[in-house]
Design an enzyme around this catalytic site. Structure first.
Site, PDB file in Angstrom:
ATOM      1  N   ASP A  78      -0.876  -8.218  -5.282  1.00 16.28           N
ATOM      2  CA  ASP A  78      -2.037  -8.540  -4.648  1.00 16.28           C
ATOM      3  C   ASP A  78      -1.596  -9.497  -3.254  1.00 16.28           C
ATOM      4  OD1 ASP A  78      -4.569  -9.585  -3.714  1.00 16.28           O
ATOM      5  OD2 ASP A  78      -5.351 -10.584  -5.398  1.00 16.28           O
ATOM      6  N   VAL A  79      -1.884  -8.724  -2.097  1.00  8.04           N
ATOM      7  CA  VAL A  79      -1.347  -9.177  -0.979  1.00  8.04           C
ATOM      8  C   VAL A  79      -2.139 -10.385  -0.323  1.00  8.04           C
ATOM      9  CG1 VAL A  79      -0.347  -6.993  -0.097  1.00  8.04           C
ATOM     10  CG2 VAL A  79      -2.619  -7.422   0.826  1.00  8.04           C
TER      11      VAL A  79
ATOM     12  N   LYS B 213      -8.967  -5.128  11.838  1.00  6.09           N
ATOM     13  CA  LYS B 213      -7.526  -4.545  12.453  1.00  6.09           C
ATOM     14  C   LYS B 213      -7.360  -4.906  13.848  1.00  6.09           C
ATOM     15  CE  LYS B 213      -6.748  -1.667   8.901  1.00  6.09           C
ATOM     16  NZ  LYS B 213      -5.629  -1.984   8.278  1.00  6.09           N
TER      17      LYS B 213
ATOM     18  N   ALA C 267     -12.920  -5.744  13.168  1.00  7.57           N
ATOM     19  CA  ALA C 267     -12.425  -7.033  13.164  1.00  7.57           C
ATOM     20  C   ALA C 267     -11.026  -7.224  12.699  1.00  7.57           C
ATOM     21  CB  ALA C 267     -13.509  -7.971  12.805  1.00  7.57           C
TER      22      ALA C 267
ATOM     23  N   TYR D   8     -14.221  -4.156   9.214  1.00 10.92           N
ATOM     24  CA  TYR D   8     -13.083  -3.397   9.357  1.00 10.92           C
ATOM     25  C   TYR D   8     -12.463  -3.350  10.448  1.00 10.92           C
ATOM     26  CZ  TYR D   8      -9.651   0.447   8.681  1.00 10.92           C
ATOM     27  OH  TYR D   8      -8.477   1.078   8.436  1.00 10.92           O
TER      28      TYR D   8
ATOM     29  N   GLY E 179       0.894  -1.204  -0.058  1.00  8.69           N
ATOM     30  CA  GLY E 179       0.073   0.019  -0.032  1.00  8.69           C
ATOM     31  C   GLY E 179       0.846   1.205  -0.053  1.00  8.69           C
TER      32      GLY E 179
ATOM     33  N   ARG F 295       0.295   5.424  -2.312  1.00 10.95           N
ATOM     34  CA  ARG F 295      -0.518   6.846  -1.848  1.00 10.95           C
ATOM     35  C   ARG F 295      -0.597   6.765  -0.445  1.00 10.95           C
ATOM     36  NH1 ARG F 295      -6.040   5.796  -2.054  1.00 10.95           N
ATOM     37  NH2 ARG F 295      -6.402   3.410  -3.004  1.00 10.95           N
TER      38      ARG F 295
ATOM     39  N   ILE G 188      -6.385  10.231   9.892  1.00 17.76           N
ATOM     40  CA  ILE G 188      -5.341  10.580   9.104  1.00 17.76           C
ATOM     41  C   ILE G 188      -5.743  11.294   7.680  1.00 17.76           C
ATOM     42  CG2 ILE G 188      -3.233   9.998   8.160  1.00 17.76           C
ATOM     43  CD1 ILE G 188      -3.396   9.759  11.314  1.00 17.76           C
TER      44      ILE G 188
END
Length: 261
Positions: free
Chosen positions: A62-63, A159, A157, A155, A13, A16, A188
């Site tokens: 693609d991770v 993280k 969950a 989201y 990532g 950007r 951010i």
């Protein structure tokens, strides 16, 4: 400063937002950069870093696919001879009311945000173990790993899972000069927050009528401002430095005091 002269840094990532800000910070301190993204713009971002004088390559990755992750770290070794620091930063988010949240939303978010972190950590540790030189892994979690927010249970969950991965791996590799830490960015300003602000602002309704999401949240931040990519980059650079040799398995907030736990 050249704290990272001769060090190779992989950032997923990295084309950007927070990832690119971190890449710029490492570039300014002499590191070799391997920035990865599923987006083809990663090549342009790498070119910008090279134009500023850095050694940098961009890799489309693609991770969520182990083969692609292996290729990413192969490219790092081919270009720069190894991997010293790896920041698992790729992430996605969707925002929906619980009844509208789909199984695909859940699976895609967990695949990128949690599985992707694990796959990159796994590959980075494998390379670091072979080299015997140790290394640094830094995983991007979120303030939502501390305090889940409205309309994003999937989201939150994903993280929280990053924090668990961080703690488990930190214990496993502690005797091998490899540290593993996580960061929890708060609000951010980035491309992701442009999206968040629009969608959340439309959905908040009675929760905060007439307010943009970022304004509503900024009012809760003791420092009364959202953060920047540079704010996060400073923490990442510290965790990657020799000053953080005795810090591992930690999850550190960078949010202006929004969450104090």
């Amino acid at each position: 400063m050249n704290r990272f002269k001769g060090k190779t840094v992989v950032i997923t990532g990295g084309n950007r937002g927070i990832g690119y800000a971190v890449a710029e910070r490492f570039a300014s301190e002499g590191a070799n950069l391997v920035i990865a993204s599923i987006e083809p713009q990663v090549e342009e971002a790498a070119a910008e870093l090279r134009n500023s004088g850095a050694e940098a390559i961009g890799v489309i990755c693609d991770v969520t696919r182990s083969e692609a992750v292996k290729t990413l770290y192969d490219r790092a070794e081919e270009a720069f001879g190894g991997v010293d620091i790896s920041m698992q930063n790729a992430g996605i988010i969707t925002i929906r009311k619980v009844e509208d949240l789909t199984e695909n939303d859940w699976d895609a978010t967990m695949a990128v945000n949690t599985k992707g972190v694990f796959l990159c950590c796994q590959e980075a540790i494998t390379r670091m173990r072979k080299s015997g030189k140790g290394g640094r892994l830094i995983n991007t979690a979120s303030g939502q790993a501390r305090d889940g927010f409205i309309f994003t249970p999937h989201y939150a969950a994903s993280k929280m899972g990053v924090v668990g991965i961080t703690q488990s791996l930190a214990k496993e590799v502690a005797l091998e000069k490899i540290t593993v830490n996580a960061i929890c960015p708060g609000i951010i300003f980035s491309d992701m927050w442009d999206y968040n602000d629009k969608i959340w602002g439309e959905m908040l309704g009675d929760y905060a009528p007439g307010e943009l999401m970022k304004d509503w949240v900024e009012n809760k931040i003791p420092m009364k401002r959202a953060g920047t990519g540079k704010d996060v980059a400073g923490l990442v650079a510290f965790l990657a430095s020799e000053d953080a040799d005795y810090i591992t398995g930690q999850t550190i907030n960078v949010d202006g005091g929004l969450i104090m736990s």
